[in-house]
Design a protein around this motif. Structure first.
Motif, PDB file in Angstrom:
ATOM      1  N   VAL A   1       0.834  -1.207   0.000  1.00  0.00           N
ATOM      2  CA  VAL A   1       0.000   0.000   0.000  1.00  0.00           C
ATOM      3  C   VAL A   1       0.865   1.253   0.000  1.00  0.00           C
ATOM      4  O   VAL A   1       0.631   2.196  -0.778  1.00  0.00           O
ATOM      5  CB  VAL A   1      -0.949   0.010   1.221  1.00  0.00           C
ATOM      6  CG1 VAL A   1      -1.683   1.341   1.328  1.00  0.00           C
ATOM      7  CG2 VAL A   1      -1.957  -1.141   1.122  1.00  0.00           C
TER       8      VAL A   1
ATOM      9  N   ALA B   1      -4.591  -4.085  -3.121  1.00  0.00           N
ATOM     10  CA  ALA B   1      -3.901  -3.304  -2.091  1.00  0.00           C
ATOM     11  C   ALA B   1      -3.057  -2.200  -2.721  1.00  0.00           C
ATOM     12  O   ALA B   1      -3.019  -1.063  -2.233  1.00  0.00           O
ATOM     13  CB  ALA B   1      -3.020  -4.228  -1.244  1.00  0.00           C
TER      14      ALA B   1
ATOM     15  N   VAL C   1      -5.289   0.576  -3.837  1.00  0.00           N
ATOM     16  CA  VAL C   1      -5.693   1.423  -2.702  1.00  0.00           C
ATOM     17  C   VAL C   1      -4.585   2.422  -2.384  1.00  0.00           C
ATOM     18  O   VAL C   1      -4.844   3.608  -2.117  1.00  0.00           O
ATOM     19  CB  VAL C   1      -6.016   0.554  -1.473  1.00  0.00           C
ATOM     20  CG1 VAL C   1      -6.193   1.423  -0.234  1.00  0.00           C
ATOM     21  CG2 VAL C   1      -7.277  -0.267  -1.719  1.00  0.00           C
ATOM     22  N   GLY C   2      -3.332   1.956  -2.433  1.00  0.00           N
ATOM     23  CA  GLY C   2      -2.217   2.867  -2.200  1.00  0.00           C
ATOM     24  C   GLY C   2      -2.167   3.969  -3.250  1.00  0.00           C
ATOM     25  O   GLY C   2      -1.941   5.145  -2.923  1.00  0.00           O
TER      26      GLY C   2
END
Length: 418
Positions: free
Chosen positions: A34, A134, A137-138
């Motif tokens: 992330v 993930a 999302v980062g």
């Protein structure tokens, strides 16, 4: 006579054997992914993701050897970072040195190797789609709403890449080509509305490749992979000319149409008209083939050489963009190939060539084997585009995720049979 023995990468102990430590390490791996996607800058180009990856080095370092591709990329990145320092020192007698620029270039190149290693480690602990989600999302957390380009077009310059990665990662969870196609076409529609020409072309090509995998049987021969590479080239040219015609007809809006007409009028082709930095790169390579170093500030002679190369493409280079952005405090050639060569010299150019070979070869092999999800195809095609037309700083996150998810994690070892 010989036989082939498949030697798998290191197998992690079972969760039952590791207990709480497995949960902790998995959480750290996902957190590192992330933060790598987020690119939260701490100081002088050192990001939080790179800092955490360095702390966790003993945990993910063994996975660098899980693939020859990854090993070569990591080695060339390390040599390139050291070469950037050496080139800067070498040119310091004739040019100004910008220490911050040197640190940023070194951290970017090291961030590529460390980010890939950490993401592969995360992949070993979870799954391809989970790592992709993930990372997405980062990327989303890293969107800067205060940026000038974001204010102009929030989707194109902010949310497009994060949302694309997240949506395609979730779609990969279902292992359905139709889910992939629907997701890709929906994302392509968003790019059409926002006037994103290159992203639209990439997504349309991905949709075609996903559909193509539905025909025929999986193959693993080198000839089949070569045919797939030829297919890529054909689709790329076909998509390029079809989209160009659609843009000129106003399909992506008046703004995209005006930009395209101007770029075609400038140099006769959309690529050289839209990326005149190609002319600067070629001219500089001809005058100083060894590169310059990440901390070297261009001399007036360097700028004049670059401008002459851009002018040869019909571009008027006497403007603030060339003098301030491209060559104001260092060399920024608006392509990963150009940046790696200018900063890291021959090792950087070798790294760019290996990356290009990796993305083309792995995309072809996965597609030929009918094993490529829309996520992997998008990352592969997007990475090839970035190598040619995007700065390393903006392309870095896609490279890290693409290599980590596309790399084969087993080796074929040939040895004499008893």
């Amino acid at each position: 006579m010989t036989s082939t023995r498949v030697v798998p990468v290191p197998v992690l102990p079972s969760r039952e054997g590791q207990g709480g430590w497995a949960v902790v390490t998995t959480g750290l791996a996902v957190l590192c992914v992330v933060l790598t996607g987020m690119r939260w800058d701490l100081s002088f180009g050192l990001t939080a993701g790179l800092a955490l990856a360095l702390v966790l080095l003993p945990l993910w370092a063994p996975w660098v050897h899980s693939s020859r591709w990854v090993t070569w990329i990591a080695v060339l990145a390390g040599v390139g970072a050291a070469w950037s320092v050496w080139l800067t020192v070498w040119h310091s007698s004739s040019r100004t040195v910008f220490t911050v620029g040197l640190l940023e270039s070194v951290f970017l190149v090291l961030g590529l190797a460390c980010g890939i290693g950490a993401a592969i480690w995360a992949r070993s602990r979870t799954s391809v789609w989970a790592v992709g989600a993930a990372f997405g999302v980062g990327l989303l957390l890293g969107v800067n709403p205060s940026g000038e380009m974001f204010a102009e077009n929030p989707w194109r310059f902010g949310f497009s890449l994060p949302v694309t990665v997240i949506v395609l990662a979730v779609a990969a969870r279902w292992r359905s080509r139709w889910v992939d196609v629907i997701a890709v076409l929906a994302l392509a529609g968003g790019s059409v509305v926002s006037g994103g020409r290159s992203t639209t072309a990439i997504l349309l090509m991905v949709a075609l490749l996903v559909l193509w995998q539905a025909w025929g049987k999986p193959a693993s021969s080198g000839l089949a992979a070569l045919r797939t590479v030829i297919l890529f080239g054909t689709l790329a040219f076909g998509t390029y000319f079809a989209l160009q015609a659609a843009i000129l007809d106003g399909a992506l809006g008046e703004s995209a149409q005006d930009r395209t007409e101007l770029q075609l009028a400038t140099s006769g082709t959309l690529i050289t008209g839209g990326r005149p930095e190609i002319g600067a790169t070629v001219a500089l390579m001809g005058s100083s083939p060894g590169g310059f170093g990440g901390g070297t500030v261009p001399s007036m002679a360097d700028v004049l050489v670059a401008k002459s190369g851009m002018a040869a493409l019909g571009y008027e280079p006497n403007n603030g963009y060339v003098e301030n952005y491209l060559f104001g405090s260092g060399f920024e050639l608006h392509s990963v190939i150009g940046d790696l060569w200018a900063w890291c010299g021959i090792p950087g150019l070798a790294l760019a060539v290996v990356l290009l070979a990796f993305f083309v070869a792995r995309t072809a092999v996965l597609t030929t084997g009918r094993a490529a999800s829309a996520l992997l195809l998008f990352l592969g095609v997007k990475s090839v585009w970035n190598l040619l037309f995007a700065p390393l700083e903006s392309a870095l996150t896609v490279f890290i995720l693409a290599v980590a998810l596309m790399a084969p994690l087993v080796r074929q070892v040939r040895q004499a049979a008893p």
